[in-house]
Design an enzyme around this catalytic site. Structure first.
Site, PDB file in Angstrom:
ATOM      1  N   SER A  65       0.851  -1.191   0.000  1.00  0.00           N
ATOM      2  CA  SER A  65       0.000   0.000   0.000  1.00  0.00           C
ATOM      3  C   SER A  65       0.885   1.238   0.000  1.00  0.00           C
ATOM      4  CB  SER A  65      -0.956  -0.027   1.196  1.00  0.00           C
ATOM      5  OG  SER A  65      -1.884   1.039   1.121  1.00  0.00           O
ATOM      6  N   ASP A 113      -4.509  -4.526   6.159  1.00  0.00           N
ATOM      7  CA  ASP A 113      -4.893  -5.405   5.058  1.00  0.00           C
ATOM      8  C   ASP A 113      -3.754  -6.373   4.743  1.00  0.00           C
ATOM      9  OD1 ASP A 113      -6.377  -6.490   2.992  1.00  0.00           O
ATOM     10  OD2 ASP A 113      -5.735  -4.981   1.528  1.00  0.00           O
TER      11      ASP A 113
END
Length: 350
Positions: A172, A294
């Site tokens: 990310s 995540d």
């Protein structure tokens, strides 16, 4: 001197680098109406921006890399080398703009904020997205700049051990830069590799092209039911579809619409859980820099299925959130600096 709001809390200090006076004024107004952000400087070009960054020491810089009369990428590269500062790229809507943004992310920009496709200006209302990016960027703390040497790549080409059927990667914030370093260490004939990188769909193809131009394997955007082949890396499109692995004897990419998982579409957790279920122990999972958690539970599922699992270490992560969450769950068999992950991927752990 640190700025504070009416409650005595520290404000996030921002320097805006933008050639358009109108855009500078809009950015300043939009950010300062949030209350916890203050624009301490607004520069019209790289020279002014360099001086303001040095003298004002901002928490975050917003940078329009398409300014006339300057090379925004060279400026960004100097920022990251000489005075690493969280940078949000404010990107134009043209094809050139998306390509430039992809290269900026690979150089270390934290995130990107897109101008509108219709006018090339800022969105009339963005529901606080820009402010949110600024807040996330302000939490970034640069420590060690990872080396970009390709020494690992030559080792990997000759030392692949117990070849996995699939390598799955999640990343990310700061992930494009990390992916360029990691994939630069992959052999040209690497096992099929699938990636979920949190990025807007409009930038995903340009990111794939940027990585493809700088890394040995073939790197492309995943398509529905695309067969997984050696020497190929498949990146999630970044739209409203989750990327997962499908098939039994012959593996392929699956792209399916669904609800967010761990707050994201596409989700790293969806990819990792599918690899744990379909491939099991014949896989490797790698979780890189990123905000939030995540991928942590998915990496744990992969580890429990017998796969080898690797998390990026704190020193080389732009944001340690995702790797930290996985490590805290006991999901990572190996924790390593970004420059060493390729070696751990292609060599059996001691």
């Amino acid at each position: 001197m640190m700025s504070t709001d009416t409650h005595g809390k520290s404000k996030i200090r921002v320097v805006v680098v933008e050639d358009s006076p109108t855009m500078r004024a809009i950015l300043k107004t939009r950010l300062e109406r949030e209350g916890d952000i203050t624009v301490v400087g607004a520069a019209a070009n790289a020279a002014e921006g360099r001086t303001m960054i040095r003298e004002l020491d901002p928490d975050v810089v917003t940078l329009d890399v398409e300014m006339p009369g300057m090379n925004g990428l060279d400026f960004l590269e100097k920022i990251m080398q000489l005075r690493p500062t969280p940078v949000i790229v404010v990107s134009g809507s043209t094809q050139k703009g998306t390509e430039t943004t992809a290269r900026a992310l690979a150089l270390g920009a934290v995130d990107c904020y897109a101008k509108t496709e219709a006018t090339g200006g800022l969105p009339f209302e963005d529901s606080g997205r820009l402010a949110g990016l600024i807040r996330q960027a302000a939490r970034v703390r640069f420590t060690e700049r990872a080396p970009t040497s390709h020494r690992v790549a030559s080792e990997a080409r000759t030392s692949l051990h117990e070849r996995p059927r699939v390598i799955a990667i999640g990343s990310s914030t700061g992930g494009v830069e990390a992916l360029q370093i990691l994939l630069g260490g992959f052999p040209e004939n690497c096992p099929p590799t699938m990636i979920v990188q949190h990025i807007a769909a409009r930038f995903a193809p340009a990111v794939a092209r940027t990585l493809d131009a700088n890394c040995p394997p073939r790197i492309l955007i995943a398509e529905p039911d695309m067969p997984l082949r050696d020497g190929h890396v498949y990146i999630a499109p970044g739209d409203d579809r989750h990327l997962s692995v499908g098939g039994i004897s012959a593996l392929s990419c699956r792209l399916r619409q669904g609800e967010p998982m761990s707050g994201h579409i596409p989700s790293v957790d969806v990819l990792f859980h599918s690899v744990a279920k379909v491939v099991g122990q014949n896989a490797i999972g790698i979780l890189l820099t990123g905000m939030g958690s995540d991928g942590a539970k998915g990496l744990l599922a992969m580890s429990q299925a017998g796969a080898r699992t690797i998390a990026q270490d704190e020193a080389t992560s732009t944001v340690f959130g995702m790797p930290r969450a996985a490590i805290s769950l006991g999901a990572a068999n190996v924790v390593a600096p970004i420059g060493q992950i390729a070696r751990h991927t292609f060599h059996k752990a001691a």
